[in-house]
Enzyme design. Structure first.
Site, PDB file in Angstrom:
ATOM      1  CG  ASN A   1      -7.651   4.222   0.175  1.00 37.36           C
ATOM      2  OD1 ASN A   1      -8.354   4.020   1.167  1.00 37.36           O
ATOM      3  ND2 ASN A   1      -6.469   3.669   0.024  1.00 37.36           N
TER       4      ASN A   1
ATOM      5  N   GLY B   1      -4.518   8.230  -9.019  1.00 38.60           N
ATOM      6  CA  GLY B   1      -4.169   9.370  -9.864  1.00 38.60           C
ATOM      7  C   GLY B   1      -5.354   9.990 -10.588  1.00 38.60           C
TER       8      GLY B   1
ATOM      9  CG  ASP C   1      -0.484  -3.666  -2.030  1.00 34.38           C
ATOM     10  OD1 ASP C   1      -0.863  -4.794  -2.418  1.00 34.38           O
ATOM     11  OD2 ASP C   1      -0.431  -2.684  -2.780  1.00 34.38           O
TER      12      ASP C   1
ATOM     13  CG  ASP D   1      -2.307   4.214   1.248  1.00 34.15           C
ATOM     14  OD1 ASP D   1      -2.950   3.172   1.053  1.00 34.15           O
ATOM     15  OD2 ASP D   1      -2.260   5.156   0.415  1.00 34.15           O
ATOM     16  CG  HIS D   2      -0.628   1.102  -1.261  1.00 33.39           C
ATOM     17  ND1 HIS D   2      -1.141  -0.012  -1.879  1.00 33.39           N
ATOM     18  CD2 HIS D   2      -1.410   2.136  -1.645  1.00 33.39           C
ATOM     19  CE1 HIS D   2      -2.191   0.329  -2.607  1.00 33.39           C
ATOM     20  NE2 HIS D   2      -2.375   1.627  -2.479  1.00 33.39           N
TER      21      HIS D   2
ATOM     22  CB  SER E   1     -12.353   5.863  -4.420  1.00 34.81           C
ATOM     23  OG  SER E   1     -12.458   4.499  -4.731  1.00 34.81           O
TER      24      SER E   1
ATOM     25  CB  THR F   1      -6.343  12.211  -7.247  1.00 37.34           C
ATOM     26  OG1 THR F   1      -5.302  11.242  -7.388  1.00 37.34           O
ATOM     27  CG2 THR F   1      -6.412  13.065  -8.490  1.00 37.34           C
TER      28      THR F   1
HETATM   29  O1  LIG Z   1      -5.938   5.056  -3.473  1.00 33.89           O
HETATM   30  C1  LIG Z   1      -5.245   6.033  -3.213  1.00 33.89           C
HETATM   31  C2  LIG Z   1      -5.585   7.357  -3.773  1.00 33.89           C
HETATM   32  O2  LIG Z   1      -6.569   7.299  -4.817  1.00 33.89           O
HETATM   33  P1  LIG Z   1      -6.815   8.549  -5.760  1.00 33.89           P
HETATM   34  O3  LIG Z   1      -5.575   8.762  -6.570  1.00 33.89           O
HETATM   35  O4  LIG Z   1      -7.133   9.693  -4.889  1.00 33.89           O
HETATM   36  O5  LIG Z   1      -7.976   8.160  -6.619  1.00 33.89           O
HETATM   37  C3  LIG Z   1      -4.066   5.926  -2.277  1.00 33.89           C
HETATM   38  O6  LIG Z   1      -4.165   4.663  -1.643  1.00 33.89           O
HETATM   39  C4  LIG Z   1      -2.684   5.973  -2.934  1.00 33.89           C
HETATM   40  O7  LIG Z   1      -1.849   5.076  -2.286  1.00 33.89           O
HETATM   41  C5  LIG Z   1      -1.985   7.284  -2.773  1.00 33.89           C
HETATM   42  O8  LIG Z   1      -2.632   8.265  -3.512  1.00 33.89           O
HETATM   43  C6  LIG Z   1      -0.533   7.187  -3.260  1.00 33.89           C
HETATM   44  O9  LIG Z   1       0.094   8.337  -2.934  1.00 33.89           O
HETATM   45  P2  LIG Z   1       1.663   8.559  -3.113  1.00 33.89           P
HETATM   46  O10 LIG Z   1       2.341   7.223  -3.093  1.00 33.89           O
HETATM   47  O11 LIG Z   1       1.809   9.304  -4.406  1.00 33.89           O
HETATM   48  O12 LIG Z   1       2.019   9.376  -1.926  1.00 33.89           O
END
Ligand SMILES: O=C(COP(=O)(O)O)[C@@H](O)[C@H](O)[C@H](O)COP(=O)(O)O
Length: 354
Positions: free
Chosen positions: A275, A199, A105, A83-84, A234, A278
């Site tokens: 994704n 978040g 990204d 991810d990212h 999301s 949270t």
């Molecule tokens: O889109 C994401 C999560 O969305 P969300 O907060 O659940 O709505 C992920 O791609 C984020 O990259 C991930 O939550 C980041 O996590 P950390 O960098 O805090 O581990």
């Protein structure tokens, strides 16, 4: 079953009209909760590791946790996704350590905070696509910056995200640019900006079309019909878990996420990867806070991590069912990454751009 590429999973999802949640993982409890939910609903799985997860658990733990998931649930196709990834180097290291999918990204510079320009994004993304596709590994790119259309603030989080105020042109992905970007980079999937952010604090009220631009998804999908759209940020910020957290010593205040019904609408128009991080954090925190409040004499972590796993599993099952993922794992026959590499080389997986 061997790890499968994200492209294979999302092509299947597109063919059959469903979406796949991509859950972030950092520890065994999250991985187990996701896999148990997938096994009970017969759902294919994307497990993704962020830069934050690498800092927390370290790459070997993440890799082995995900490989353990694939070994323990051989009937479930699992994609291991970076991810990212903020640079080609991060993604190349991920490929080297067996990830079957990566995200370049390039919407942000290597610091993961400063919005980049078009030429930078195209160049780094194309570089990763060339290397990854030669290994049969799929690539997600990103165009636009996550952030709030309510306030104009970029989606700053502890892990990744721009900082400060951005104008709407950065916070909403432009359909013409998306088409050009996909033509130049050949990404398999594209993360788009439509007003979501990472978040728990996404919206100050239940979102409407002016702050959550689901209509933009339809416009982008019409231009790049076989490139899978990705909704970051999301989580739905479940109000029942918010209440449990706040009733048991938490203080998250009033806040709203992306309604599941809006994600389902997005899935009808080309969103294939969703994704979610949270929501699982909230279910774990709510469960642990409640357990601790009700059982002040307990001290064995297994006692409070069990309800945390049950809470997370409940969210995962609900998303697999709502997004139509359920019932599809057993229909997917894994394609080896070598075979995927051959398909890329022959041009069979090239994007269509209208
Ligand atoms: O889109 C994401 C999560 O969305 P969300 O907060 O659940 O709505 C992920 O791609 C984020 O990259 C991930 O939550 C980041 O996590 P950390 O960098 O805090 O581990």
């Amino acid at each position: 079953m061997p790890l499968v590429s994200m492209r294979q999973l999302l092509d299947h999802a597109a063919e059959h009209g469903y979406g796949v949640p991509a859950f972030n993982v950092n520890n065994m409890e999250q991985v187990k909760a996701i896999m148990e939910a997938a096994a009970e609903t017969d759902s294919p799985v994307i497990l993704q590791a962020s830069a934050g997860a690498r800092k927390y658990a370290g790459e070997p733990f993440l890799r082995h946790l995900i490989l353990a998931a694939a070994e323990a649930y051989p009937q479930i196709p699992v994609c291991m996704h970076q991810d990212h990834g903020t640079s080609p180097a991060v993604n190349i290291r991920a490929i080297q350590s067996a990830f079957s999918s990566v995200m370049m990204d390039g919407s942000l510079l290597e610091d993961g905070k400063t919005p980049s320009d078009w030429d930078y994004n195209v160049a780094v993304t194309r570089k990763v696509v060339d290397l990854a596709h030669a290994c049969g590994v799929s690539v997600e790119g990103e165009l636009g910056c996550l952030g709030s259309l309510e306030t104009g603030m970029a989606g700053e989080e502890d892990g990744i995200g721009a900082e400060g105020k951005l104008d709407h042109s950065k916070l909403l992905t432009d359909p013409d640019e998306a088409a050009e970007f996909v033509k130049l980079t050949k990404v398999d999937a594209l993360a788009i900006a439509i007003g979501t952010s990472h978040g728990a604090y996404k919206f100050t009220r239940p979102p409407t079309g002016d702050v959550l631009a689901i209509s933009r998804i339809k416009e982008i999908h019409a231009r790049i019909p076989n490139t899978h759209l990705v909704m970051h940020g999301s989580s739905s910020v479940p109000q029942d878990w918010l209440k449990i957290i706040n009733e048991n010593g938490g203080d998250l205040g009033e806040t709203y996420g992306v309604p599941v019904a809006e994600i389902v609408e997005g899935i009808k128009h080309g969103v294939r990867k969703v994704n979610i991080d949270t929501d699982l954090r909230m279910a774990a925190t709510g469960s642990i806070r409640k357990y601790m409040a009700e059982n002040p004499k307990k001290f064995d972590p297994r006692d409070y991590l069990k309800p945390a796993m049950a809470g997370m599993k409940g969210i995962c099952k609900a998303r697999y069912e709502a997004f139509g993922t359920a019932g599809n794992a057993s229909k997917i026959k894994p394609i080896s990454l070598e075979d995927m590499a051959n398909r890329y080389a022959k041009g069979d997986l090239d994007p269509k751009v209208n």
